[in-house]
Structure formats: C-alpha cells, structure tokens
Design an enzyme around this catalytic site. Structure first.
Site, PDB file in Angstrom:
ATOM      1  N   PHE A 202     -28.313 -17.879 -24.871  1.00 43.56           N
ATOM      2  CA  PHE A 202     -29.251 -18.983 -25.168  1.00 43.56           C
ATOM      3  C   PHE A 202     -30.373 -18.438 -26.057  1.00 43.56           C
ATOM      4  CE2 PHE A 202     -32.054 -22.495 -24.529  1.00 43.56           C
ATOM      5  CZ  PHE A 202     -31.307 -23.536 -23.999  1.00 43.56           C
TER       6      PHE A 202
ATOM      7  N   GLU B 229     -28.758 -16.609 -15.776  1.00 40.25           N
ATOM      8  CA  GLU B 229     -27.593 -15.819 -15.322  1.00 40.25           C
ATOM      9  C   GLU B 229     -27.849 -14.311 -15.357  1.00 40.25           C
ATOM     10  OE1 GLU B 229     -27.098 -18.664 -17.304  1.00 40.25           O
ATOM     11  OE2 GLU B 229     -26.396 -19.677 -15.483  1.00 40.25           O
TER      12      GLU B 229
ATOM     13  N   HIS C  59     -39.089 -27.500 -17.312  1.00 40.55           N
ATOM     14  CA  HIS C  59     -39.059 -26.632 -16.125  1.00 40.55           C
ATOM     15  C   HIS C  59     -39.078 -25.153 -16.495  1.00 40.55           C
ATOM     16  CE1 HIS C  59     -38.366 -30.335 -14.187  1.00 40.55           C
ATOM     17  NE2 HIS C  59     -37.078 -30.387 -14.382  1.00 40.55           N
TER      18      HIS C  59
HETATM   19  N1  RBF Z   1     -31.822 -20.304 -21.038  1.00 37.07           N
HETATM   20  C1  RBF Z   1     -32.566 -19.429 -21.752  1.00 37.07           C
HETATM   21  O1  RBF Z   1     -32.223 -18.247 -21.808  1.00 37.07           O
HETATM   22  N2  RBF Z   1     -33.692 -19.834 -22.412  1.00 37.07           N
HETATM   23  C2  RBF Z   1     -34.136 -21.121 -22.374  1.00 37.07           C
HETATM   24  O2  RBF Z   1     -35.167 -21.422 -23.012  1.00 37.07           O
HETATM   25  C3  RBF Z   1     -33.384 -22.053 -21.621  1.00 37.07           C
HETATM   26  N3  RBF Z   1     -33.793 -23.356 -21.521  1.00 37.07           N
HETATM   27  C4  RBF Z   1     -33.122 -24.193 -20.704  1.00 37.07           C
HETATM   28  C5  RBF Z   1     -33.588 -25.497 -20.507  1.00 37.07           C
HETATM   29  C6  RBF Z   1     -32.928 -26.352 -19.648  1.00 37.07           C
HETATM   30  C7  RBF Z   1     -33.485 -27.746 -19.435  1.00 37.07           C
HETATM   31  C8  RBF Z   1     -31.778 -25.923 -18.965  1.00 37.07           C
HETATM   32  C9  RBF Z   1     -31.063 -26.835 -18.002  1.00 37.07           C
HETATM   33  C10 RBF Z   1     -31.287 -24.664 -19.166  1.00 37.07           C
HETATM   34  C11 RBF Z   1     -31.929 -23.774 -20.053  1.00 37.07           C
HETATM   35  N4  RBF Z   1     -31.461 -22.482 -20.229  1.00 37.07           N
HETATM   36  C12 RBF Z   1     -32.214 -21.592 -20.960  1.00 37.07           C
HETATM   37  C13 RBF Z   1     -30.145 -22.070 -19.720  1.00 37.07           C
HETATM   38  C14 RBF Z   1     -30.216 -21.433 -18.349  1.00 37.07           C
HETATM   39  O3  RBF Z   1     -30.722 -20.110 -18.454  1.00 37.07           O
HETATM   40  C15 RBF Z   1     -28.784 -21.363 -17.755  1.00 37.07           C
HETATM   41  O4  RBF Z   1     -27.929 -20.688 -18.642  1.00 37.07           O
HETATM   42  C16 RBF Z   1     -28.196 -22.748 -17.482  1.00 37.07           C
HETATM   43  O5  RBF Z   1     -29.084 -23.541 -16.741  1.00 37.07           O
HETATM   44  C17 RBF Z   1     -26.865 -22.635 -16.700  1.00 37.07           C
HETATM   45  O6  RBF Z   1     -27.075 -22.040 -15.431  1.00 37.07           O
END
Ligand code: RBF
Length: 163
Positions: free
Chosen positions: A22, A58, A88
């Site tokens: 991400f 993760e 969040h």
């Molecule tokens: N993962 C990141 O590494 N950085 C982020 O800024 C990020 N923003 C997220 C925002 C939302 C609303 C959601 C639901 C997930 C986000 N994730 C982000 C992914 C999160 O770390 C994870 O991979 C997922 O929620 C699946 O468990």
C-alpha cells in the site's frame, strides 16, 4: 561498570525486510533505502530476504512469523500511512505500532519500526529520500544496532537464560 552497545556493522547478519505494498510509491523507496543501508554496512545480499504484504496492518503478523523462523537476526517493517487519504488513520497506526512491539516481545528478535505516518504524500516522500534521509535506511540501521547488541547481551547471559 560495563557499557554494552550494538554496532553499525551488519557483516554476518541475516535480515528480513517486511514491506507493505500500500502506497508503494513511498514504500519502494523505503525498501531501497533499507537495502542500501544494509549492504553499505556489510550485509551480504544472500542474507537479506524481502517479504511483501498488502498493507501496513499486515506488517506485525508477517514480521512475527519471519522472526519466529529462528533464521533471522533482525526484521525491518516498512510501511506508509498517509493521514489525508486514510480514514481511521489513528487506529491503523496504533494497531501497527502495538503489533510490532508485541511481535518483538514474543519472539525476542529485534523488529525495527519503519512505518511513516504523515499528513500528506509530499511529507512521506521527504522521509523516503536518498541516502540516510530515508526512514527505511534509519530503521535498517536500528535493526543492525539491536541485532549486534543482542549478540553481545546473549554472550553475557548465563547459560539457560535466553532473551
Ligand atoms: N495500508 C497502508 O499501508 N497505508 C494506508 O494509508 C492505508 N490506508 C487504508 C485505509 C483504509 C480505509 C483501509 C480499509 C485500509 C488501508 N490500508 C492502508 C490497508 C491496510 O493496511 C490493510 O492492508 C487492509 O485493511 C487489509 O487488512
């Protein structure tokens, strides 16, 4: 009195990088910085593994499983949370920080925290620049210092007591 410290010498250390996909426009740079730090400090490429996970959430579990293998001296977690784009944000950031702390405590393996939490993409990129102006670099060197410190501490610990 004994002062016991780690070093910046990564020769002979086995290190696993756990990298969130991400925001990969930032985490790829953190990964590059961490790799550069480790190889500059003397780690062999053959002793470095890179594990990719979907997002920062993760990181802790993957780090814990990697650290439990008994075959790594340190783990480096790399991720990027951008506040403006993440609902969040605080919950995820807090879960990641607590999760990494718990993983290190459970395994006894140093797990470095290289997770950016910024207000904007610009701020994140500014912390993922060249050379040591890169939080991936910093986290990797923290891992090296802790792993070399633990080697010294374990040599001093009485037989039977293993941290
Ligand atoms: N993962 C990141 O590494 N950085 C982020 O800024 C990020 N923003 C997220 C925002 C939302 C609303 C959601 C639901 C997930 C986000 N994730 C982000 C992914 C999160 O770390 C994870 O991979 C997922 O929620 C699946 O468990």
């Amino acid at each position: 009195m004994a002062i016991i410290e780690g070093t910046k010498d990564a020769r002979g250390l086995r290190v696993t990088l756990v990298v969130a996909r991400f925001n990969d426009f930032v985490t790829e740079r953190l990964q590059r910085g961490a790799l550069e730090a480790l190889t500059t400090a003397g780690a062999r490429e053959a002793d470095i593994s890179i594990v990719h996970v979907p997002g920062s959430f993760e990181l802790p579990l993957a780090a814990q499983v990697a650290a439990s293998s008994g075959e790594v001296d340190a783990v480096v977690c790399l991720g990027c949370l951008i506040k403006g784009e993440t609902v969040h944000f605080e919950y995820i950031a807090s879960a990641v920080a607590h999760g990494i702390t718990a993983a290190a405590a459970v395994t006894g393996v140093p797990i470095a925290f290289g997770v950016l939490t910024t207000d904007s993409a610009e701020q994140a990129l500014a912390r993922a620049g060249a050379g040591s102006a890169n939080k991936g670099w910093e986290a990797a060197m923290a891992a090296v210092e802790m792993a070399t410190l633990f080697r010294k501490l374990r040599r001093r610990a009485p037989e039977g007591i293993r941290v």
